[in-house]
Write a protein that holds these residues in place. Structure first.
Motif, PDB file in Angstrom:
ATOM      1  N   TRP A   1       0.828  -1.198   0.000  1.00 38.25           N
ATOM      2  CA  TRP A   1       0.000   0.000   0.000  1.00 38.25           C
ATOM      3  C   TRP A   1       0.871   1.259   0.000  1.00 38.25           C
ATOM      4  CZ3 TRP A   1      -0.656   3.921   3.656  1.00 38.25           C
ATOM      5  CH2 TRP A   1      -1.705   4.808   3.383  1.00 38.25           C
ATOM      6  N   LEU A   2       1.907   1.277   0.845  1.00 36.27           N
ATOM      7  CA  LEU A   2       2.826   2.418   0.868  1.00 36.27           C
ATOM      8  C   LEU A   2       3.519   2.606  -0.480  1.00 36.27           C
ATOM      9  CD1 LEU A   2       4.498   2.141   4.388  1.00 36.27           C
ATOM     10  CD2 LEU A   2       3.027   3.982   3.554  1.00 36.27           C
TER      11      LEU A   2
ATOM     12  N   SER B   1       2.318   1.844  -3.362  1.00 32.08           N
ATOM     13  CA  SER B   1       1.354   2.418  -4.302  1.00 32.08           C
ATOM     14  C   SER B   1       1.161   3.914  -4.072  1.00 32.08           C
ATOM     15  CB  SER B   1       0.013   1.692  -4.202  1.00 32.08           C
ATOM     16  OG  SER B   1      -0.664   2.048  -3.015  1.00 32.08           O
ATOM     17  N   ARG B   2       1.305   4.360  -2.841  1.00 28.11           N
ATOM     18  CA  ARG B   2       1.132   5.782  -2.514  1.00 28.11           C
ATOM     19  C   ARG B   2       2.385   6.591  -2.807  1.00 28.11           C
ATOM     20  NH1 ARG B   2      -3.829   5.958  -3.029  1.00 28.11           N
ATOM     21  NH2 ARG B   2      -5.048   4.864  -1.503  1.00 28.11           N
ATOM     22  N   VAL B   3       3.536   6.070  -2.415  1.00 26.10           N
ATOM     23  CA  VAL B   3       4.784   6.829  -2.527  1.00 26.10           C
ATOM     24  C   VAL B   3       5.281   6.891  -3.975  1.00 26.10           C
ATOM     25  CG1 VAL B   3       7.227   6.837  -1.854  1.00 26.10           C
ATOM     26  CG2 VAL B   3       5.463   6.374  -0.151  1.00 26.10           C
TER      27      VAL B   3
ATOM     28  N   GLN C   1       3.527   6.124  -6.861  1.00 24.17           N
ATOM     29  CA  GLN C   1       2.418   5.895  -7.781  1.00 24.17           C
ATOM     30  C   GLN C   1       2.701   6.370  -9.200  1.00 24.17           C
ATOM     31  OE1 GLN C   1      -0.711   7.835  -5.702  1.00 24.17           O
ATOM     32  NE2 GLN C   1      -0.313   9.839  -6.590  1.00 24.17           N
ATOM     33  N   ASP C   2       3.502   7.416  -9.370  1.00 20.15           N
ATOM     34  CA  ASP C   2       3.776   7.928 -10.720  1.00 20.15           C
ATOM     35  C   ASP C   2       4.802   7.096 -11.466  1.00 20.15           C
ATOM     36  OD1 ASP C   2       1.971   9.968 -10.286  1.00 20.15           O
ATOM     37  OD2 ASP C   2       3.510  11.358  -9.536  1.00 20.15           O
TER      38      ASP C   2
ATOM     39  N   TRP D   1       3.280  -1.549 -12.174  1.00 18.28           N
ATOM     40  CA  TRP D   1       2.625  -2.599 -11.394  1.00 18.28           C
ATOM     41  C   TRP D   1       2.904  -4.021 -11.882  1.00 18.28           C
ATOM     42  CZ3 TRP D   1       1.207  -2.977  -6.681  1.00 18.28           C
ATOM     43  CH2 TRP D   1       0.849  -1.856  -5.975  1.00 18.28           C
TER      44      TRP D   1
END
Length: 145
Positions: free
Chosen positions: A109-110, A112-114, A116-117, A121
């Motif tokens: 999850w982290l 995907s947040r940190v 993400q750009d 995936w």
């Protein structure tokens, strides 16, 4: 027809201190071997993703592998310490496994947040899956008992 011998079922296996030490050493070696195989598979995923998809894919695969490898390495360390101290129990294993799963989900999850750009995936999932399947390397080289 065989008759069930109740006396044989009631016998308790008694291990000497040397037997316990040998089993603990074998368990520790097995944990380290599994970690090494998982690390090798995670690095292989990063190299494959990097060659096929570029640097961002390689770093994503490495991050995906790390999301599982780091909690698993900490779990293995905790198990090894518990075995050495003679305090290993099913609760130790199950609670550690639960913490490892939550930590892996949290790290993904982290990630995907940190990132993400720049996160790729498919490469991150490749790293995660190959690291999860590190035991296949042990099976391939007949090191898994």
């Amino acid at each position: 027809m065989e008759v069930f011998d109740q006396g044989a079922a009631d016998k308790v296996l008694v291990l000497s201190d040397a037997d316990r030490a040998a089993l603990a050493a074998q368990a520790s070696r097995g944990l380290l071997l599994a970690l090494a195989a998982q690390g090798a598979m995670g690095l292989a995923a990063a190299v494959i993703a990097g060659v096929v998809g570029g640097a961002a894919a390689g770093w994503s695969a490495l991050a995906g592998a790390g999301a599982y490898f780091i909690p698993n390495a900490l779990f293995a360390l905790r198990l090894a310490v518990s075995v050495r101290a003679g305090k290993a129990s099913p609760f130790t294993f199950l609670s550690g496994e639960l913490i490892k799963l939550f930590a892996t989900a949290l790290l993904l999850w982290l990630l995907s947040r940190v990132a993400q750009d720049s996160l790729v995936w498919p490469a991150a999932l490749l790293g995660l899956i190959l690291t999860l399947k590190g035991y296949l390397l042990l099976l391939m080289f007949r090191k898994l008992s």
